[in-house]
Design a protein around this motif. Structure first.
Motif, PDB file in Angstrom:
ATOM      1  N   SER A  87       0.817  -1.221   0.000  1.00 57.15           N
ATOM      2  CA  SER A  87       0.000   0.000   0.000  1.00 57.15           C
ATOM      3  C   SER A  87       0.851   1.271   0.000  1.00 57.15           C
ATOM      4  O   SER A  87       0.488   2.258  -0.654  1.00 57.15           O
ATOM      5  CB  SER A  87      -0.938  -0.001   1.200  1.00 57.15           C
ATOM      6  OG  SER A  87      -0.207  -0.100   2.388  1.00 57.15           O
ATOM      7  N   ASP A 118       2.199   1.931  -3.451  1.00 60.51           N
ATOM      8  CA  ASP A 118       1.164   2.480  -4.319  1.00 60.51           C
ATOM      9  C   ASP A 118       0.945   3.962  -4.052  1.00 60.51           C
ATOM     10  O   ASP A 118       0.772   4.754  -4.982  1.00 60.51           O
ATOM     11  CB  ASP A 118      -0.159   1.724  -4.121  1.00 60.51           C
ATOM     12  CG  ASP A 118      -0.084   0.314  -4.676  1.00 60.51           C
ATOM     13  OD1 ASP A 118       0.785   0.078  -5.535  1.00 60.51           O
ATOM     14  OD2 ASP A 118      -0.881  -0.536  -4.258  1.00 60.51           O
ATOM     15  N   TYR A 176       1.577   6.930  -6.698  1.00 57.34           N
ATOM     16  CA  TYR A 176       0.479   7.812  -7.073  1.00 57.34           C
ATOM     17  C   TYR A 176       0.897   9.275  -6.958  1.00 57.34           C
ATOM     18  O   TYR A 176       0.660  10.072  -7.863  1.00 57.34           O
ATOM     19  CB  TYR A 176      -0.720   7.521  -6.162  1.00 57.34           C
ATOM     20  CG  TYR A 176      -1.990   8.217  -6.557  1.00 57.34           C
ATOM     21  CD1 TYR A 176      -2.613   7.920  -7.760  1.00 57.34           C
ATOM     22  CD2 TYR A 176      -2.568   9.162  -5.729  1.00 57.34           C
ATOM     23  CE1 TYR A 176      -3.770   8.556  -8.125  1.00 57.34           C
ATOM     24  CE2 TYR A 176      -3.731   9.805  -6.089  1.00 57.34           C
ATOM     25  CZ  TYR A 176      -4.330   9.496  -7.283  1.00 57.34           C
ATOM     26  OH  TYR A 176      -5.482  10.137  -7.646  1.00 57.34           O
ATOM     27  N   LYS A 203       7.887  -5.546  -6.345  1.00 60.38           N
ATOM     28  CA  LYS A 203       6.911  -5.774  -7.411  1.00 60.38           C
ATOM     29  C   LYS A 203       7.328  -6.917  -8.320  1.00 60.38           C
ATOM     30  O   LYS A 203       6.491  -7.695  -8.770  1.00 60.38           O
ATOM     31  CB  LYS A 203       6.729  -4.505  -8.234  1.00 60.38           C
ATOM     32  CG  LYS A 203       5.822  -3.528  -7.542  1.00 60.38           C
ATOM     33  CD  LYS A 203       5.334  -2.463  -8.458  1.00 60.38           C
ATOM     34  CE  LYS A 203       4.382  -1.558  -7.715  1.00 60.38           C
ATOM     35  NZ  LYS A 203       4.185  -0.292  -8.396  1.00 60.38           N
ATOM     36  N   ASN A 233      -5.217  -5.352  -6.267  1.00 60.82           N
ATOM     37  CA  ASN A 233      -5.317  -4.066  -6.967  1.00 60.82           C
ATOM     38  C   ASN A 233      -5.180  -4.271  -8.473  1.00 60.82           C
ATOM     39  O   ASN A 233      -4.909  -5.371  -8.950  1.00 60.82           O
ATOM     40  CB  ASN A 233      -4.310  -3.056  -6.412  1.00 60.82           C
ATOM     41  CG  ASN A 233      -2.885  -3.430  -6.706  1.00 60.82           C
ATOM     42  OD1 ASN A 233      -2.595  -4.098  -7.674  1.00 60.82           O
ATOM     43  ND2 ASN A 233      -1.981  -2.987  -5.859  1.00 60.82           N
ATOM     44  N   SER A 247      -3.407   8.674  -0.026  1.00 62.93           N
ATOM     45  CA  SER A 247      -2.004   8.328  -0.276  1.00 62.93           C
ATOM     46  C   SER A 247      -1.087   9.056   0.695  1.00 62.93           C
ATOM     47  O   SER A 247      -0.132   8.474   1.212  1.00 62.93           O
ATOM     48  CB  SER A 247      -1.613   8.681  -1.710  1.00 62.93           C
ATOM     49  OG  SER A 247      -2.332   7.899  -2.609  1.00 62.93           O
TER      50      SER A 247
END
Lengths: 204, 81
Positions: free
Chosen positions: A105, A108, A112, A136, A167, B58
């Protein structure tokens, strides 16, 4: 993209305005004259200039990641791999589990935000990937093994199997892996964040 | 102090009015969480929250990871002037 249109009497005035707006030195800015109206003896002349910030977007992304990791108190080494419109950041540090997070998480989240930073600086569509300690890569291998195993089971028993919520990237890996299979096909069901992948047998 | 700087670093590239960012730390609440209040310019609030709160989520995820390193429990709220 960081760009604006500035109007003014002459180029010097526009330059000083632009430096004030962007808070960057003049070397980093590019000026493009859009419209020019000549006045009489220097009176009433009027120009419109498009000013854009001329920086390397992937470098800015790297700077952002460096700053964030150092603020988190993590000593990290970041490697940048640039392909024509794909940029990949590999982070190596002493506290990888912290940067990965539960089920990836934190990776990610980092990815982002880095994407948003890159998008700020360029018009082009750049694919941005952030990876921590080859997480990954390893995860992709695990998923491919899992996909093959479950697909074999489905092909044998002719009963569909639902995988755990994943995801979009992880689902994509499984879809890609099983797209060539003769006996099974894949489908995603449910809503984010609980969207999961179902492997179904092909009927004849 | 550390988390405040981190939040600022994360929020800064998202907004147009960087001088208006204020991050304030509050005392622990009854459940033992330290609360951080992020205040940004009214025009930037959408960019900071993002679609369905994706951007602020995030930011939170990264800050929780950093807080976990210091054995802290935190919450982050966003507001505008």
């Amino acid at each position: 993209m960081r760009k604006t249109i500035i109007e003014g009497k002459n180029i010097e005035e526009i330059k000083s305005k632009a430096i004030e707006i962007f808070k960057e030195p003049e070397e980093k800015l590019t000026f493009e004259v859009k419209n020019e109206k000549k006045g009489f003896l220097g009176f009433g002349s009027f120009i419109t200039v498009e000013v854009s910030l001329n920086v390397n977007a992937s470098e800015e992304g790297l700077k952002f990641l460096r700053k964030v990791t150092s603020e988190m108190g993590i000593d990290a080494k970041i490697e940048m791999i640039n392909n024509n419109n794909e940029v990949k950041y590999n982070i190596y540090s002493d506290s990888n589990p912290l940067l990965i997070g539960r089920g990836g998480s934190t990776i990610d989240a980092l990815q982002y935000l880095t994407r948003i930073v890159i998008r700020n600086y360029t018009d082009k569509r750049i694919i941005c990937i952030v990876d921590v300690g080859e997480y990954k890569k390893k995860r992709k291998m695990q998923l491919e093994i899992l996909a093959t195993k479950v697909a074999k089971e489905v092909a044998r028993t002719k009963v569909e199997i639902k995988l755990d919520p994943m995801n979009s990237y992880e689902r994509r890996v499984v879809h890609a892996k099983l797209s060539e299979w003769r006996d099974v096909f894949t489908e995603s069901v449910g809503q984010e964040p609980n969207r999961c992948l179902v492997i179904k047998p092909k009927r004849k | 102090m550390l988390i405040e700087n981190l939040i600022k670093t994360l929020v800064e590239p998202l907004v147009d009015h960087q001088e208006d960012i204020v991050v304030k730390q509050f005392e622990k609440d009854n459940d033992g969480y330290i609360i951080y209040e992020v205040i940004v310019n009214k025009e930037d609030i959408g960019r900071v929250i993002g679609k369905n709160g994706s951007v602020i989520q995030s930011v939170r995820t990264i800050c929780y990871a950093a807080a976990m390193k210091n054995k802290m429990r935190i919450r982050i709220n966003v507001d505008h002037f």
